[in-house]
Design an enzyme around this catalytic site. Structure first.
Site, PDB file in Angstrom:
ATOM      1  N   CYS A 104       0.867  -1.167   0.000  1.00  0.00           N
ATOM      2  CA  CYS A 104       0.000   0.000   0.000  1.00  0.00           C
ATOM      3  C   CYS A 104       0.906   1.219   0.000  1.00  0.00           C
ATOM      4  CB  CYS A 104      -0.940   0.021   1.197  1.00  0.00           C
ATOM      5  SG  CYS A 104      -2.330   1.149   0.910  1.00  0.00           S
ATOM      6  N   CYS A 106       0.038   4.199   1.798  1.00  0.00           N
ATOM      7  CA  CYS A 106      -0.274   5.180   2.846  1.00  0.00           C
ATOM      8  C   CYS A 106       0.894   5.451   3.792  1.00  0.00           C
ATOM      9  CB  CYS A 106      -1.524   4.778   3.619  1.00  0.00           C
ATOM     10  SG  CYS A 106      -1.594   3.064   4.143  1.00  0.00           S
ATOM     11  N   CYS A 114      -3.989   6.152   0.741  1.00  0.00           N
ATOM     12  CA  CYS A 114      -3.471   4.924   0.141  1.00  0.00           C
ATOM     13  C   CYS A 114      -3.133   5.096  -1.334  1.00  0.00           C
ATOM     14  CB  CYS A 114      -4.472   3.781   0.325  1.00  0.00           C
ATOM     15  SG  CYS A 114      -4.805   3.452   2.062  1.00  0.00           S
ATOM     16  N   LYS A 183     -12.166  -5.030   2.305  1.00  0.00           N
ATOM     17  CA  LYS A 183     -11.618  -4.256   3.416  1.00  0.00           C
ATOM     18  C   LYS A 183     -12.594  -3.117   3.699  1.00  0.00           C
ATOM     19  CE  LYS A 183      -7.492  -1.630   4.727  1.00  0.00           C
ATOM     20  NZ  LYS A 183      -6.143  -1.235   4.278  1.00  0.00           N
ATOM     21  N   ARG A 193      -2.870   2.780  12.925  1.00  0.00           N
ATOM     22  CA  ARG A 193      -2.314   3.991  12.305  1.00  0.00           C
ATOM     23  C   ARG A 193      -1.207   4.590  13.169  1.00  0.00           C
ATOM     24  NH1 ARG A 193      -8.191   5.545   9.875  1.00  0.00           N
ATOM     25  NH2 ARG A 193      -8.128   3.805   8.397  1.00  0.00           N
ATOM     26  N   ARG A 205     -10.960   7.482   4.480  1.00  0.00           N
ATOM     27  CA  ARG A 205     -10.697   6.490   3.440  1.00  0.00           C
ATOM     28  C   ARG A 205     -11.976   5.873   2.877  1.00  0.00           C
ATOM     29  NH1 ARG A 205      -5.656   4.499   6.806  1.00  0.00           N
ATOM     30  NH2 ARG A 205      -4.083   5.719   5.757  1.00  0.00           N
ATOM     31  N   GLU A 221     -16.795  -7.578  -4.747  1.00  0.00           N
ATOM     32  CA  GLU A 221     -15.372  -7.204  -4.696  1.00  0.00           C
ATOM     33  C   GLU A 221     -14.485  -8.447  -4.683  1.00  0.00           C
ATOM     34  OE1 GLU A 221     -13.818  -4.350  -4.756  1.00  0.00           O
ATOM     35  OE2 GLU A 221     -15.289  -2.803  -4.290  1.00  0.00           O
ATOM     36  N   LYS A 236     -11.397  -8.009   6.153  1.00  0.00           N
ATOM     37  CA  LYS A 236     -10.815  -7.175   7.208  1.00  0.00           C
ATOM     38  C   LYS A 236     -11.788  -6.058   7.578  1.00  0.00           C
ATOM     39  CE  LYS A 236      -6.740  -4.334   8.072  1.00  0.00           C
ATOM     40  NZ  LYS A 236      -5.563  -3.686   7.536  1.00  0.00           N
ATOM     41  N   SER A 262      -6.061  -4.195  14.726  1.00  0.00           N
ATOM     42  CA  SER A 262      -5.495  -3.563  15.920  1.00  0.00           C
ATOM     43  C   SER A 262      -6.548  -3.176  16.960  1.00  0.00           C
ATOM     44  CB  SER A 262      -4.700  -2.336  15.505  1.00  0.00           C
ATOM     45  OG  SER A 262      -5.540  -1.416  14.808  1.00  0.00           O
ATOM     46  N   TYR A 301      -2.066 -10.355  15.993  1.00  0.00           N
ATOM     47  CA  TYR A 301      -0.942  -9.914  16.821  1.00  0.00           C
ATOM     48  C   TYR A 301      -0.670 -10.898  17.959  1.00  0.00           C
ATOM     49  CZ  TYR A 301      -1.855  -5.843  14.036  1.00  0.00           C
ATOM     50  OH  TYR A 301      -2.054  -5.014  12.952  1.00  0.00           O
TER      51      TYR A 301
END
Ligand SMILES: [Zn+2]
Length: 312
Positions: A104, A106, A114, A183, A193, A205, A221, A236, A262, A301
């Site tokens: 990406c 961004c 992005c 997404k 971020r 976005r 999509e 996501k 996150s 994570y």
């Protein structure tokens, strides 16, 4: 008896560990909004990849934080860019680790969007085709540096087909594509971020990420990305979109990934810290439910902890 009839079992191979690699540091820097997650130097990223592999994990997902950003995101496709350097270093030390790279712009754009943007008076537009050209350059550069799989996370139209074509035409036909196919524009990306230092400096976005009210659109999509050559499709965020995950897996039967993001991570951490529930029990339940709902692989994570918990 329960063990005999259990339908869903987790293994270390279900998980992909994200790593944030920063060109600006030589020592790990904790990310305040994501307890237990750090930005790493290239050397530390190699150690982490090796450790992950020793724990039984087989894949890492790399994000780069460049020293400098500009309006063309040139750090994204620089031969000596941070992700490119990390790829070469990881592949040298532990070639068996599957390296997946986030593609990406961004993190590399001074404005944090992005893609390439144009202002029309007060309104900004993200220019789809100009952006796709830069994404193709980035993907090729990652593949040449040793990426096993390219993971475009931008949601521009037509980028999967363009990347597939460029990879094939340049001798990288063995490099796979994991597409962030559905997404959604989500509030749960907030802490990321901080981690990737990529908040947009203006606007949001929603012009290129999906509206969380739409499910059929997500299926369209995903269908497009599969048509264009995606090997793996990703949904996501994870838990609030578990219906999308289920429908995508049922409809297309393709390898399907989900990104437990996150904000979802931070919520569980905060709840556990407050003593509201046990972290390990919560995480095992969430991951098992995501797999039950159709996830073939989960970006999380907690990948390292999970590998240990499952073993133990
Ligand atoms: Zn992005």
């Amino acid at each position: 008896m329960r063990n005999l009839v259990r339908e869903t079992n987790l293994t270390a191979h279900d998980f992909i560990l994200p790593l944030f690699i920063s060109e600006k540091i030589d020592k790990r820097r904790a990310i305040a909004s994501m307890p237990g997650v750090s930005q790493l130097s290239v050397k530390e990223a190699v150690d982490e990849a090796e450790r992950a592999h020793d724990l039984g994990l087989q894949a890492v997902l790399l994000f780069g934080i460049p020293k400098e950003k500009d309006e063309q995101a040139s750090g994204a496709y620089a031969d000596d860019g941070i992700v490119q350097e990390a790829l070469r270093a990881i592949k040298k030390k532990c070639p068996a680790v599957v390296t997946i790279t986030d593609v990406c712009l961004c993190e590399y754009m001074s404005h944090g969007h992005c893609g390439v943007t144009r202002m029309d008076g007060k309104h900004f537009h993200v220019l789809n085709d100009e952006t796709v050209d830069l994404l193709v350059k980035t993907a090729l550069s990652h593949a040449r540096a040793g990426a096993d799989m390219i993971a475009p996370s931008d949601m521009m139209d037509g980028r999967i087909g363009a990347i597939r074509e460029a990879l094939d035409a340049n001798g990288c036909d063995q490099t796979g594509i994991m597409s962030y196919a559905a997404k959604f524009a989500s509030v749960f990306y907030g802490p990321f971020r901080d981690a990737a230092e990529s908040p947009p400096q203006f606007g949001d976005r929603r012009s290129y990420q999906m509206d969380y009210s739409n499910a059929d659109e997500a299926l369209r999509e995903v269908a497009l990305d599969i048509d264009e050559g995606a090997d793996i499709v990703m949904i996501k965020p994870a838990l609030p979109y578990i219906d999308i995950l289920w429908r995508v897996r049922e409809r297309f039967g393709r390898p399907t990934a989900v990104y437990h993001v996150s904000g979802e991570y931070a919520m569980v951490k905060a709840g556990a810290e407050k003593g509201l529930f046990d972290e390990r029990a919560a995480v095992l339940e969430i991951m098992t439910c995501l797999k039950r709902a159709g996830a073939d692989m989960i970006v999380t994570y907690w990948a390292r902890e999970l590998a240990e918990w499952i073993k133990g």
